[in-house]
Design a protein around this motif. Structure first.
Motif, mmCIF file in Angstrom:
data_model
loop_
_atom_site.group_PDB
_atom_site.id
_atom_site.type_symbol
_atom_site.label_atom_id
_atom_site.label_comp_id
_atom_site.label_asym_id
_atom_site.label_seq_id
_atom_site.Cartn_x
_atom_site.Cartn_y
_atom_site.Cartn_z
ATOM 1 N N UNK A 120 8.790 6.832 -5.198
ATOM 2 C CA UNK A 120 9.326 8.143 -5.584
ATOM 3 C C UNK A 120 8.228 9.205 -5.687
ATOM 4 N N UNK A 121 7.061 8.801 -6.199
ATOM 5 C CA UNK A 121 5.966 9.768 -6.317
ATOM 6 C C UNK A 121 5.501 10.211 -4.934
ATOM 7 N N UNK A 176 -7.767 -1.775 -4.748
ATOM 8 C CA UNK A 176 -7.107 -0.910 -3.786
ATOM 9 C C UNK A 176 -7.859 -0.994 -2.469
ATOM 10 N N UNK A 181 7.735 9.109 -10.917
ATOM 11 C CA UNK A 181 7.789 9.931 -9.716
ATOM 12 C C UNK A 181 6.540 10.763 -9.478
ATOM 13 N N UNK A 182 5.628 10.745 -10.444
ATOM 14 C CA UNK A 182 4.474 11.628 -10.315
ATOM 15 C C UNK A 182 3.243 10.954 -9.738
ATOM 16 N N UNK A 183 2.697 10.010 -10.473
ATOM 17 C CA UNK A 183 1.431 9.430 -10.049
ATOM 18 C C UNK A 183 1.635 8.136 -9.272
ATOM 19 N N UNK A 184 0.650 7.835 -8.413
ATOM 20 C CA UNK A 184 0.601 6.510 -7.787
ATOM 21 C C UNK A 184 -0.456 5.738 -8.568
ATOM 22 N N UNK A 185 -0.022 4.846 -9.467
ATOM 23 C CA UNK A 185 -0.941 4.301 -10.464
ATOM 24 C C UNK A 185 -2.152 3.567 -9.894
ATOM 25 N N UNK A 186 -1.987 2.905 -8.755
ATOM 26 C CA UNK A 186 -3.091 2.094 -8.249
ATOM 27 C C UNK A 186 -4.167 2.929 -7.570
ATOM 28 N N UNK A 187 -3.832 4.160 -7.216
ATOM 29 C CA UNK A 187 -4.806 4.982 -6.510
ATOM 30 C C UNK A 187 -5.642 5.794 -7.494
ATOM 31 N N UNK A 226 5.452 9.067 -14.745
ATOM 32 C CA UNK A 226 5.117 7.690 -14.414
ATOM 33 C C UNK A 226 5.908 7.196 -13.201
ATOM 34 N N UNK A 272 7.942 12.695 -3.709
ATOM 35 C CA UNK A 272 7.786 13.996 -4.364
ATOM 36 C C UNK A 272 6.547 14.718 -3.845
ATOM 37 N N UNK A 305 2.650 1.849 -3.848
ATOM 38 C CA UNK A 305 2.273 1.990 -5.254
ATOM 39 C C UNK A 305 3.329 2.690 -6.071
ATOM 40 N N UNK A 306 3.968 3.693 -5.493
ATOM 41 C CA UNK A 306 5.016 4.428 -6.198
ATOM 42 C C UNK A 306 5.780 5.277 -5.188
ATOM 43 N N UNK A 361 -13.031 -0.978 -9.434
ATOM 44 C CA UNK A 361 -11.754 -0.653 -8.854
ATOM 45 C C UNK A 361 -11.673 -0.983 -7.385
#
Lengths: 334, 502
Positions: free
Chosen positions: A211-212, A15, B348-354, B346, A215, A208-209, A11
């Motif tokens: 919205x997450x 990252x 709004x919760x997790x940051x998939x790459x981390x 998926x 939150x 990476x995300x 991994x």
């Protein structure tokens, strides 16, 4: 879905772990650079000479300093295309302030750096507050600063006054070109920032995300404003160093630099879609681009044709990178 | 329940199919036959091998051994194209529609009928309309997909498969994102499709749905098909025990918890309104209490949580420990100890790459830093503590979070707020899309957290789980509290009737 066993080695590359990163892409880049060195060392006269190597360091700094900031911007899923004109305008601003406004050399440099951070922050604020796409916000900066630099100078160079500070900035430290020293120091600072600060990790989380990240309580607006303020500041630093080296501010300088910077970042394995990338990769991308540029000049390739060759090489490098990443991910997932 | 299908001709025969991934036997010696017009449920916990079976049937994966035949013709190594030729169509859990295009264009995506070189829109609309008519659906072929309700999008997705006149239609949890009222129309549609002679393989976690539409249920466990049972005869306990493998007891209401409701409430909400969805919601929540918010899709559950967490502006007052919060912004509420986990893990919760570790500490870097420097050692220790405390099943703290099962991802998202030291946890659909066992673990975790003094708001659209977790449930209807249920009154039926009845 069951828990898939993944070793730390697998991994790392994906990252940002700038120091631990030994991903295929980075190994591939190192191999490519070695091949380039061997090929150019045996064909291009003077390539391996100390002068040429130091000159390359100086050239690398032009791309590298801004590239550290742009790496973070791209990891966050944004883009900054304003680098070239921002550098040119900064060189004009520092020259004008030092030569014509009589505020002194130190304050002139400081003013330029603050201005850089300010226009960057403005672009970031447009992105964060009004959802103006960062491509457009920085396109505005690109156009406005490009025009302003030429307007203020009538497209003529503005000569810098004699000054010890400019001599140092344009000269060398212990034999190493000052811009290269600045680049290396900033590299470590940004590698640290990306990996070991809450801000840096927030950048990865947002890319990476988003919205997450929101939150999770991360202040997206603050990070986004800071990201572009940083690239603005780095552009200003590059502009000041460029002015010191040329002995003048020039509204038409650094034309097209933004694309070298973005190319270096992407060659380095940072995903334009965000969330993935590393400073080490960008460093290798900067070296790669610089060596190719230098080699083409030494080989006496026609300057128009150089652009063609560079274009092809950049696309091929990214293509190889994408294929490698895909294959690595495919083996990991099965 | 559907008619007798025992006489239908066999559509598909799966004979001894085995598929191994490196180190993992994902599917072992699977045998399965489905007849024309039959709805066959496929049951099993996550990781039981359902997805692998589906992937093999739809040609995405090649079986290591064994054969799949449709109407006498073998799938062999033909891949996706061969599976399509044989009439196998799969509707995946994630919708794959283009929101900006019309319903008709989506139905014919990539296969648009042409007249000369131009796309024949009239033929396309007519074709779509005839599919809808055959299935008794009222969907406008000219509407853009983005303007449709979630249930209608799901139906369009199914209709796209049906348009190609499949022999076998595989549906992977088509109702998992839908509220109870919306589920009906999807189930009716599936029944109608089967009655037109299509064999249906229906994957779902919801037993009550399966009872309504399936003739028989094939249960998988650990990569094997353990049994195929007649849905009418097997009771829930038997099916659940087949799925779990050990004598699993049907989930009973756990013993009542004692909650001290005398002091100042930890969270107090008065007249909360986020028009148009939330009109008037008030409640008190004490430390150690688990408050359920139940209601149908669109009843305003999520909006209530987002308002309390400071993500949306709302009218009304919110007080923490008796102090009214003047401007409840997200950073302010976070400082006051409010943490919210989103329903869409998926997106709004997790940051998939981390990694799991970085996902856990995302809410607060201070406690794992020295000055501005985030210390990897501290991150790892903090993560490992939470992984242990929440029993998160992961290969290591640094494993990318996407490699975890849904239930474990959910635990990590909850753990993120434990890391931040939050005392008020707002959990939006924490069990959505996770398997039976993971659900039970999340219920237990929520109760443990409450025992430890946390105040929890538990939102669920699966009303039957609220009595299993909550001390008290507010049923929401059209943005207002339609009923409050505690103690013996708190049952699935009572919540549902409060949420629905006028």
């Amino acid at each position: 879905m069951t828990v898939t066993q993944t070793t730390p080695e697998q991994r790392r590359g994906s990252v940002g772990r700038p120091f631990a990163g030994r991903s295929l892409n980075e190994i591939g880049l190192i191999a490519a650079i070695v091949v380039l060195y061997i090929a150019l060392g045996s064909t291009a006269a003077g390539f391996l000479s100390l002068d040429n190597q130091l000159g390359m360091l100086r050239d690398a700094a032009m791309v590298g300093i801004a590239a550290w900031g742009v790496t973070l911007v791209i990891i966050a899923g944004e883009i900054d295309i304003s680098i070239g004109p921002a550098v040119a305008f900064s060189s004009v601003l520092v020259a004008k302030a030092a030569a014509e406004w009589g505020i002194g050399i130190g304050p002139a440099v400081l003013l330029t750096l603050v201005a850089g951070a300010a226009w960057g922050a403005l672009a970031g604020w447009l992105r964060a507050r009004f959802d103006v796409p960062s491509f457009i916000a920085t396109l505005g900066v690109w156009s406005a600063l490009g025009g302003l630099g030429l307007y203020l100078t009538d497209a003529l160079p503005v000569v810098l006054p004699e000054s010890g500070l400019f001599d140092v900035l344009g000269g060398t430290v212990l034999g190493i070109p000052t811009p290269a020293v600045v680049m290396v120091v900033l590299f470590f600072a940004f590698a640290y920032l990306a990996r070991y600060t809450g801000y840096g990790r927030s950048v990865y989380a947002i890319g990476g995300n988003a919205p997450a990240a929101r939150m999770a309580g991360i202040n997206l607006a603050r990070v986004r404003v800071l990201l572009f303020a940083t690239t603005g500041l780095l552009s200003a630093i590059t502009g000041v160093l460029l002015a010191a080296r040329l002995g003048s501010g020039n509204g038409g300088a650094a034309s097209g630099l933004e694309f070298d910077v973005i190319a270096a970042v992407v060659i380095g394995g940072t995903a334009l879609a965000g969330g993935r990338g590393s400073m080490l990769g960008t460093l290798l991308g900067v070296v790669f681009i610089t060596v190719i540029g230098n080699g083409l000049v030494l080989l006496g390739v026609d300057s128009f044709l150089q652009n063609v060759v560079r274009g092809v090489i950049i696309v091929v490098a990214v293509l190889v990178n994408v294929v490698i990443t895909k294959r690595a991910r495919a083996t990991r997932e099965t | 329940m559907a008619a007798d299908v025992a006489s239908g001709t066999t559509v598909i025969v799966v004979d001894g199919v085995t598929k191994h991934y490196p180190g993992v036997p994902a599917l072992t010696d699977a045998h399965l036959t489905i007849r024309q017009g039959e709805v066959r449920a496929l049951l099993g916990r996550n990781g039981a091998g359902k997805s692998t079976l589906i992937r093999v049937l739809s040609g995405v994966e090649r079986a290591d051994s064994g054969s799949v035949t449709v109407g006498g013709a073998e799938l062999a190594d033909g891949g996706v194209r061969r599976a399509a030729e044989l009439g196998i169509r799969t509707v995946h859990q994630e919708l794959s529609l283009v929101a900006e295009l019309t319903v008709a264009e989506n139905l014919y995506l990539g296969q648009w009928p042409r007249r000369g070189t131009a796309i024949d829109y009239a033929a396309m609309r007519a074709g779509a309309a005839s599919v809808f008519q055959r299935l008794g659906l009222d969907i406008d072929p000219s509407a853009t997909v983005g303007s449709l309700s979630l249930a209608n999008r799901q139906l369009v997705e199914i209709c796209r498969a049906v348009r190609e006149q499949p022999q076998l239609l595989i549906l992977d949890e088509p109702t998992s994102a839908l509220a109870a009222a919306e589920v009906d129309i999807v189930l009716d549609t599936v029944t109608r499709i089967a009655s037109q002679g299509v064999a249906v393989l229906y994957v779902s976690h919801r037993l009550e749905e399966i009872r309504r539409i399936a003739h028989s249920a094939t249960v998988m466990r650990d990569g094997r098909i353990v049994d195929t049972v007649d849905v009418g005869e097997a009771d829930t306990g038997r099916i659940v025990s087949l799925m779990l493998g050990e004598a699993a007891t049907a989930a009973a209401r756990p013993p009542e918890r004692h909650v001290d409701r005398t002091g100042v409430p930890l969270l107090s909400v008065r007249g909360l309104a986020v028009p148009p969805k939330v009109l008037d919601v008030s409640f008190d929540l004490h430390a150690g209490e688990i408050l359920g918010l139940g209601g149908l899709m669109g009843s305003g559950r999520t909006e209530v949580l987002r308002a309390i967490a400071g993500f949306t502006h709302a009218a009304g007052t919110i007080a923490v420990e008796g102090h009214t919060i003047q401007r409840p912004s997200a950073p302010a509420m976070k400082r006051l100890g409010v943490g919210m986990t989103p329903e869409d893990r998926k997106d709004e919760g997790v940051v998939p790459l981390l990694g799991v570790d970085e996902n856990l500490v995302l809410s607060k870097f201070d406690t794992v830093s020295s000055g501005p420097t985030v210390l990897p050692g501290k991150v790892r220790r903090a993560a490992q503590q939470l992984i242990k405390r929440l029993s998160i099943a992961t290969a290591s703290a640094r494993t990318p979070i996407v490699n975890l099962s849904g239930g474990n991802q959910q635990k990590a998202v909850i753990g993120r707020w434990l890391h931040a030291g939050s005392r008020i946890l707002l959990l939006d659909e924490p069990t959505r899309g996770v398997d039976v066992q993971a659900k039970a673990e999340i219920y237990r975790l929520v109760r443990e957290l409450a025992d430890g003094g946390a105040a929890i708001v538990f939102v669920s659209g699966e009303l039957e789980e609220l009595p299993l977790v909550c001390d008290r449930v507010l049923a929401l209807r059209e943005g207002k509290v339609a009923g409050e249920l505690t103690g013996r009154e708190l049952t699935t039926d009572s919540v549902l009737s409060a949420a629905m009845a006028a």
